[in-house]
Design an enzyme around this catalytic site. Structure first.
Site, short mmCIF file in Angstrom:
data_model
loop_
_atom_site.label_atom_id
_atom_site.label_comp_id
_atom_site.label_asym_id
_atom_site.label_seq_id
_atom_site.Cartn_x
_atom_site.Cartn_y
_atom_site.Cartn_z
N SER A 196 -5.28 41.98 23.75
CA SER A 196 -6.63 42.19 23.24
C SER A 196 -6.65 42.28 21.72
O SER A 196 -5.71 42.80 21.10
CB SER A 196 -7.20 43.48 23.84
OG SER A 196 -8.39 43.87 23.19
N TYR A 209 -7.21 51.66 27.07
CA TYR A 209 -7.06 50.21 27.24
C TYR A 209 -6.07 49.61 26.24
O TYR A 209 -5.11 48.94 26.60
CB TYR A 209 -8.43 49.55 27.10
CG TYR A 209 -8.42 48.04 27.17
CD1 TYR A 209 -8.03 47.38 28.33
CD2 TYR A 209 -8.83 47.27 26.07
CE1 TYR A 209 -8.04 46.00 28.39
CE2 TYR A 209 -8.85 45.90 26.13
CZ TYR A 209 -8.44 45.26 27.29
OH TYR A 209 -8.45 43.89 27.35
#
Length: 344
Positions: A196, A209
């Site tokens: 990400s 996350y």
């Protein structure tokens, strides 16, 4: 002359106001999310033009999270290029639909429903795949869980961190440990981790996350050093925000510029074709460089985003009211445009 870098297609999203339409109009490298990375460019110059067809012909590609979104779009792309795709996700019904979609495009696909939160199920998956197809040439760790919640709302939610780490770190690690020995023995293999942009930008509210993604990133760097002589390549893709079901609960993202799953699949196709060590959008690379130079400045930028984009109703666990999460105002839309692809 070095080959020209291919442009990704124009970003398409539901039009929401002038600012959003402008934010979704590609403008140069930042607008098209063309993967720009120094070693990637050097690789292209040294090795010349390549094709996805040449990279996947006669190969078995295992994709987790393949029943929808990025995984499905990538499976369709690889199948059309002549690769054999092994589709992995929890639900068999949706996997069967994905298989039909790949085959409708002339590809070959196999379905392996697996609960990736179950480590023993992952072991069975790997054993079954090797027994059925002989080997896995490319592993795409795409399945993931995202949680957008501030730490103030997470003091009593340690399970959020556990579940996120399980799916985003331990599951792909288990697959790597099962499939890497065969790759090293054949002296050929490629592991692609869909990470990400948040790992580069270190955005607030995504601590669980991005920590899980960063763990897989750094682990892969360490394994890459050990497997370098075996012609094994690990590619980390720092993916910007993509409009998938995973971001649907955060309705303020309706006003954020995003990639479509098809555009994200272009990035992964690029990763398969050229096997770079890392791929990412320019804004992510600039943020990572700026953070290395002066983290205090980046702290202030991140704090600005933290106050500008509040916790969603889903994160707070409150019922819907007359005000939508998407009401972020003109300043918020402008900030999202300036940091396009970042999931605040």
């Amino acid at each position: 002359m070095a080959p020209r870098l291919p442009r990704l297609p124009k970003v398409v999203s539901r039009p929401i106001g002038t600012v959003t339409r402008l934010a979704n109009t590609p403008m140069g490298n930042a607008g098209s999310y063309r993967p720009v990375y120094g070693t990637h460019l050097l690789d292209r110059v040294i090795n010349g033009p390549r094709s996805l067809e040449g990279a996947v012909a006669g190969k078995v590609i295992l994709i987790t999270g393949a029943s929808s979104g990025i995984g499905l779009a990538t499976a369709e792309r690889i199948g059309s290029a002549g690769g054999t795709v092994v589709l992995v996700a929890r639900g068999k019904e949706k996997l069967d639909e994905a298989k039909a979609s790949v085959e409708a495009r002339g590809g070959t696909a196999h379905v392996h429903p697996t609960d990736l939160s179950d480590l023993e199920a992952i072991d069975r998956l790997a054993d079954d795949v090797i027994a059925a197809y002989g080997q896995v040439d490319v592993l795409i760790n795409n399945a993931g869980r995202s949680i957008r919640r501030s730490v103030a709302l997470s003091y009593d939610r340690f399970h959020d961190f556990e579940r996120t780490m399980q799916l985003n770190y331990f599951a792909p690690l288990r697959l790597i440990l099962k499939l890497l020995p065969g790759m090293r023995e054949r002296r050929s293999g490629h592991v692609i981790n869909v990470s990400s942009i948040g790992v580069q930008t270190k955005v607030p509210r995504f601590g669980a996350y991005i920590a899980s993604k960063a763990a897989l990133d750094t682990l892969s760097d360490a394994i890459q050093a050990e497997a370098h002589d075996d012609n094994i390549r690990f590619t980390t893709v720092h993916m910007p925000l993509v409009r998938t079901p995973m971001i649907a609960p955060t309705t303020l993202y309706d006003k954020f510029p995003t990639l479509t799953p098809e555009q994200a699949s272009d990035v992964l196709a690029n990763a398969i074709t050229y096997r770079p060590r890392r791929l990412g959008s320019p804004i992510g690379q600039v943020a990572a460089f700026a953070d290395a130079l002066n983290p205090q400045v980046m702290d202030a930028v991140r704090n600005r985003g933290y106050h500008m984009f509040p916790d969603s109703k889903a994160a707070k666990g409150t019922p819907d009211t007359k005000h939508s999460d998407a009401e972020i105002g003109r300043a918020g839309e402008t900030f999202a445009r300036m940091t396009r692809g970042v999931h605040w």
